[in-house]
Scaffold this motif. Structure first.
Motif, PDB file in Angstrom:
ATOM      1  N   ASP A   1      -2.564  21.340  10.485  1.00  0.00           N
ATOM      2  CA  ASP A   1      -2.545  20.408  11.611  1.00  0.00           C
ATOM      3  C   ASP A   1      -3.740  19.464  11.592  1.00  0.00           C
ATOM      4  OD1 ASP A   1      -0.298  21.664  12.806  1.00  0.00           O
ATOM      5  OD2 ASP A   1      -1.630  23.261  13.498  1.00  0.00           O
TER       6      ASP A   1
ATOM      7  N   ILE B   1       0.758  14.966  17.762  1.00  0.00           N
ATOM      8  CA  ILE B   1       1.254  13.789  18.485  1.00  0.00           C
ATOM      9  C   ILE B   1       1.398  12.669  17.457  1.00  0.00           C
ATOM     10  CG2 ILE B   1       0.803  12.139  20.325  1.00  0.00           C
ATOM     11  CD1 ILE B   1      -0.870  14.309  21.698  1.00  0.00           C
TER      12      ILE B   1
ATOM     13  N   ASP C   1      -5.022  12.512  21.671  1.00  0.00           N
ATOM     14  CA  ASP C   1      -5.477  12.512  20.278  1.00  0.00           C
ATOM     15  C   ASP C   1      -5.246  13.847  19.560  1.00  0.00           C
ATOM     16  OD1 ASP C   1      -7.290  13.867  21.842  1.00  0.00           O
ATOM     17  OD2 ASP C   1      -9.078  13.050  20.875  1.00  0.00           O
TER      18      ASP C   1
ATOM     19  N   PRO D   1      -3.741  16.777  17.339  1.00  0.00           N
ATOM     20  CA  PRO D   1      -2.774  16.833  16.235  1.00  0.00           C
ATOM     21  C   PRO D   1      -1.407  17.292  16.755  1.00  0.00           C
ATOM     22  CG  PRO D   1      -4.852  17.810  15.557  1.00  0.00           C
ATOM     23  CD  PRO D   1      -4.974  17.532  17.031  1.00  0.00           C
TER      24      PRO D   1
ATOM     25  N   GLY E   1      -0.388   4.254   6.786  1.00  0.00           N
ATOM     26  CA  GLY E   1      -1.644   3.626   6.385  1.00  0.00           C
ATOM     27  C   GLY E   1      -2.291   2.727   7.416  1.00  0.00           C
ATOM     28  N   ASN E   2      -1.838   2.799   8.671  1.00  0.00           N
ATOM     29  CA  ASN E   2      -2.349   1.879   9.684  1.00  0.00           C
ATOM     30  C   ASN E   2      -3.537   2.403  10.494  1.00  0.00           C
ATOM     31  OD1 ASN E   2      -1.072  -0.578   9.599  1.00  0.00           O
ATOM     32  ND2 ASN E   2       0.706   0.128  10.726  1.00  0.00           N
TER      33      ASN E   2
ATOM     34  N   LYS F   1     -14.343  12.030  -2.688  1.00  0.00           N
ATOM     35  CA  LYS F   1     -14.414  10.692  -2.097  1.00  0.00           C
ATOM     36  C   LYS F   1     -13.929  10.734  -0.639  1.00  0.00           C
ATOM     37  CE  LYS F   1     -12.456   6.181  -2.844  1.00  0.00           C
ATOM     38  NZ  LYS F   1     -11.200   5.602  -3.257  1.00  0.00           N
TER      39      LYS F   1
ATOM     40  N   VAL G   1       1.346  18.913   5.728  1.00  0.00           N
ATOM     41  CA  VAL G   1       2.190  19.215   6.896  1.00  0.00           C
ATOM     42  C   VAL G   1       3.172  20.326   6.533  1.00  0.00           C
ATOM     43  CG1 VAL G   1       3.947  18.328   8.463  1.00  0.00           C
ATOM     44  CG2 VAL G   1       1.955  16.948   7.942  1.00  0.00           C
TER      45      VAL G   1
ATOM     46  N   ALA H   1       6.210   7.688  12.149  1.00  0.00           N
ATOM     47  CA  ALA H   1       5.559   8.674  11.284  1.00  0.00           C
ATOM     48  C   ALA H   1       6.472   9.864  11.056  1.00  0.00           C
ATOM     49  CB  ALA H   1       4.251   9.138  11.924  1.00  0.00           C
TER      50      ALA H   1
ATOM     51  N   ARG I   1     -13.541  16.106  17.827  1.00  0.00           N
ATOM     52  CA  ARG I   1     -12.206  16.570  18.221  1.00  0.00           C
ATOM     53  C   ARG I   1     -11.278  16.553  17.013  1.00  0.00           C
ATOM     54  NH1 ARG I   1     -10.752  16.582  23.647  1.00  0.00           N
ATOM     55  NH2 ARG I   1      -8.715  15.656  23.256  1.00  0.00           N
ATOM     56  N   PRO I   2     -10.353  17.512  16.945  1.00  0.00           N
ATOM     57  CA  PRO I   2      -9.471  17.573  15.777  1.00  0.00           C
ATOM     58  C   PRO I   2      -8.515  16.383  15.724  1.00  0.00           C
ATOM     59  CG  PRO I   2      -8.769  19.136  17.460  1.00  0.00           C
ATOM     60  CD  PRO I   2     -10.086  18.594  17.912  1.00  0.00           C
ATOM     61  N   ARG I   3      -8.262  15.922  14.503  1.00  0.00           N
ATOM     62  CA  ARG I   3      -7.336  14.814  14.300  1.00  0.00           C
ATOM     63  C   ARG I   3      -6.240  15.205  13.315  1.00  0.00           C
ATOM     64  NH1 ARG I   3      -9.166  12.907  18.159  1.00  0.00           N
ATOM     65  NH2 ARG I   3     -10.464  11.064  18.388  1.00  0.00           N
ATOM     66  N   GLY I   4      -5.024  14.934  13.687  1.00  0.00           N
ATOM     67  CA  GLY I   4      -3.918  15.110  12.740  1.00  0.00           C
ATOM     68  C   GLY I   4      -3.614  13.753  12.147  1.00  0.00           C
ATOM     69  N   PHE I   5      -2.366  13.513  11.805  1.00  0.00           N
ATOM     70  CA  PHE I   5      -2.072  12.157  11.374  1.00  0.00           C
ATOM     71  C   PHE I   5      -1.171  11.520  12.406  1.00  0.00           C
ATOM     72  CE2 PHE I   5       1.697  14.156  10.049  1.00  0.00           C
ATOM     73  CZ  PHE I   5       2.643  13.182   9.858  1.00  0.00           C
ATOM     74  N   TYR I   6      -1.168  10.207  12.501  1.00  0.00           N
ATOM     75  CA  TYR I   6      -0.400   9.561  13.556  1.00  0.00           C
ATOM     76  C   TYR I   6       0.682   8.620  13.034  1.00  0.00           C
ATOM     77  CZ  TYR I   6       0.970   6.909  17.611  1.00  0.00           C
ATOM     78  OH  TYR I   6       1.724   6.334  18.597  1.00  0.00           O
ATOM     79  N   CYS I   7       0.339   7.739  12.088  1.00  0.00           N
ATOM     80  CA  CYS I   7       1.292   6.667  11.765  1.00  0.00           C
ATOM     81  C   CYS I   7       2.065   6.896  10.468  1.00  0.00           C
ATOM     82  CB  CYS I   7       0.575   5.324  11.706  1.00  0.00           C
ATOM     83  SG  CYS I   7      -0.406   5.084  10.217  1.00  0.00           S
ATOM     84  N   ALA I   8       1.464   7.591   9.527  1.00  0.00           N
ATOM     85  CA  ALA I   8       2.078   7.880   8.221  1.00  0.00           C
ATOM     86  C   ALA I   8       2.350   6.652   7.357  1.00  0.00           C
ATOM     87  CB  ALA I   8       3.346   8.720   8.376  1.00  0.00           C
TER      88      ALA I   8
ATOM     89  N   ARG J   1       0.805  -1.217   0.000  1.00  0.00           N
ATOM     90  CA  ARG J   1       0.000   0.000   0.000  1.00  0.00           C
ATOM     91  C   ARG J   1       0.845   1.277   0.000  1.00  0.00           C
ATOM     92  NH1 ARG J   1      -2.186  -0.901   6.093  1.00  0.00           N
ATOM     93  NH2 ARG J   1      -0.216  -0.516   7.108  1.00  0.00           N
TER      94      ARG J   1
END
Ligand SMILES: Cc1cc2nc3c(=O)[nH]c(=O)nc-3n(C[C@H](O)[C@H](O)[C@H](O)COP(=O)(O)OP(=O)(O)OC[C@H]3O[C@@H](n4cnc5c(N)ncnc54)[C@H](O)[C@@H]3O)c2cc1C
Ligand code: FES
Lengths: 364, 101
Positions: free
Chosen positions: B44, A132, A128, A130, B63-64, B75, B39, A137, B54-61, A34
């Motif tokens: 953010d 963090i 949670d 942003p 695809g997990n 989409k 980024v 990553a 609640r706001p979400r950024g990215f965590y794993c980068a 992926r």
């Protein structure tokens, strides 16, 4: 429906090495990954590797990825699907794949799941927000894409990944304000820790993060000291101003696709938590479905490579199309793996593999 | 922000890619994922959590985790950390579970 002898899910070091043995055996192979490029976690690893020449010691991770990709690239027996995610796996060895806005179905005689691992998370207030990130990553962003995730960061966890990524953050021009470790000892190798300390990064043991502070993104972190039972010591709270928090508290095997086909799972903390059980030939409890690399136990890229080569060889035998140097190569890679897992640092893995063997004997 | 100097890696200036984020034209680079381009632009918040918003950024980068999901060309639920940035992509913050048309 596309049909292949072997479908390999995951083009990291273990998947690529498995592929190289299989195509040499004359089998028709497909790798589905992926990511934007093959190589798995290696593409973001800028540090030089330990180990022996066979595992490309002294070579940087992203260069090892190139070597492994070149080994299989443009081979007539190998088809690669990139930016393609396997969503479903079925017992009759069919996989459904999301690729370029379409769903594809692939049927294979055997399947190798080499999906690697995901980073573990940590429970604390506002975890949670942003800003963090998992340590991986941050590594992906800066080393693969050349983008800074933050200006000032703290690292939670002092294992090898936490220490190495802290050093890489410094190399990218990001200030690492501290490395925070809950236990009383630094988890990773001493050489990595000393390097950081020389560069002025404090490593605090017996401390943890209690809370992240911020509204739309992280602005600071509250750190507290812990006693020997990991309880918070009152009055030790400290606020560190940062715009990024990196969490590096270990990896968990990605066994989910194997769960879909009802492969028997086991909980083996030494291998990273829940894993699919495999036999000595890396076959799961589902006939014809194999697994290797981090997805069946967290180790290092060097072991993932050796396991990949071996799994490729075992699968060639399973399909009655043994690699022409089967016996010789199996011996060679088994010896290398044993060497990598020898010594004091390998004791955890050895215990985990012993448990795996016992659990496997129980379910059979 | 792009890394300019690095002791090991070299990041040469690459071809610019124009795309839209929340209706505004912005610029990324060839080779970026949608997430890395954002980024770099200092974005953010990629999405909002479904219940508590609640706001979400990215965590794993890699695809997990799906915290980087956004609406791309209409989409929803596109994992932007493993999606290559293409010219003229229309990228929007996702506020709900997403509606497929
Ligand atoms: C942050 C971090 C730092 C590390 N640092 C070091 C280090 O310093 N030294 C070291 O030796 N090792 C290090 N490792 C470990 C090393 O990278 C791994 O042991 C090794 O990469 C494992 O190889 P693998 O092939 O099993 O999995 P991976 O390299 O993780 O490859 C798995 C591949 O599977 C793909 N994939 C997963 N799920 C799917 C799906 N459903 N569909 C399609 N594709 C899928 C992924 O895109 C990925 O390319 C680190 C790992 C991490 C995460
Ligand atoms: S950041 Fe985790 S899936 Fe994209």
């Amino acid at each position: 429906m596309i049909e292949k002898d072997v479908l390999i899910i995951g083009g990291g070091p273990s998947g690529l090495c498995a592929a190289s043995m299989l195509i040499e055996s004359g089998l028709k192979v497909m790798i589905v990954d992926r990511g934007l490029s093959l190589g798995g976690q290696l593409v973001k690893q800028t540090h030089k590797f330990f180990g022996s020449k066979e595992q490309y010691a002294k070579t940087r991770g992203f260069d090892i990825a190139k070597i492994l990709i070149d080994q299989v690239k443009d081979h007539g027996n190998l088809e690669v699907l990139q930016e393609a995610t396997v969503l479903g796996l079925y017992k009759d060895k069919v996989a459904t794949i999301s690729y370029q806005n379409e769903y594809l179905k692939i049927k294979a005689k055997t399947i190798i799941v080499a999906t690697g691992a995901s980073e573990k998370f940590l429970a604390f207030e506002n975890n949670d927000l942003p800003g963090i990130y998992g340590a991986g990553a941050v590594q992906t962003l800066m080393n693969q894409f050349g983008v800074k995730p933050a200006d000032e960061i703290i690292m939670i966890g002092s294992g090898n990944i936490g220490l190495i990524v802290s050093y890489q953050l410094l190399q990218a021009g990001i200030k690492v304000k501290a490395v925070i470790e809950a236990s009383s000892k630094i988890g990773g190798y001493k050489v990595h820790a000393s390097k950081l300390r020389r560069l002025g990064v404090p490593i605090y043991t017996n401390k943890t993060i209690k809370k992240a502070i911020g509204t739309t993104r992280v602005e600071a972190a509250e750190i507290v000291s812990l006693d020997e039972k990991f309880n918070e010591i009152e009055g030790t709270s400290e606020i560190i101003k940062i715009d990024g928090i990196c969490i590096s508290v270990g990896l968990a095997p990605s066994y989910q696709l194997l769960d879909m086909v009802d492969a028997k799972l086991g909980y083996i903390p030494e291998l990273g938590g829940t894993v699919a059980l495999v036999d000595e030939k890396h076959m799961t409890t589902v006939d014809g479905i194999f697994s290797c690399g981090d997805s069946i136990g967290i180790e290092e890229a060097s072991s993932a490579m050796m396991e990949g080569y071996l799994t490729g060889l075992y699968v060639s035998k399973y399909l009655n199309q043994d690699h022409s140097k089967y016996v010789e190569l199996v011996r060679k890679y088994e010896e290398s793996l044993a060497l990598l897992r020898g010594g004091p640092f390998g004791s955890k893995t050895r215990k985990g593999l012993k448990d795996m063997k016992e659990m496997m004997a129980d379910v059979r | 922000m792009r890394i300019k100097t690095h002791p090991i890696l070299s990041f040469e200036q690459k071809e610019e890619i124009v795309f839209t984020f929340e209706g505004k034209e912005v610029i990324g680079q060839k080779g970026d994922t949608i997430a890395s381009a954002l980024v770099n632009l200092g974005v953010d918040v990629f999405s909002y959590s479904i219940k508590l918003k609640r706001p979400r950024g990215f965590y794993c980068a890699i695809g997990n985790c799906a915290s980087c999901k956004m609406i791309v060309n209409g989409k929803p639920n596109v994992k932007t950390c493993i999606t290559k940035l293409e010219p003229h992509m229309d990228v929007k913050i996702q506020h709900d579970k997403g509606v497929y048309k």
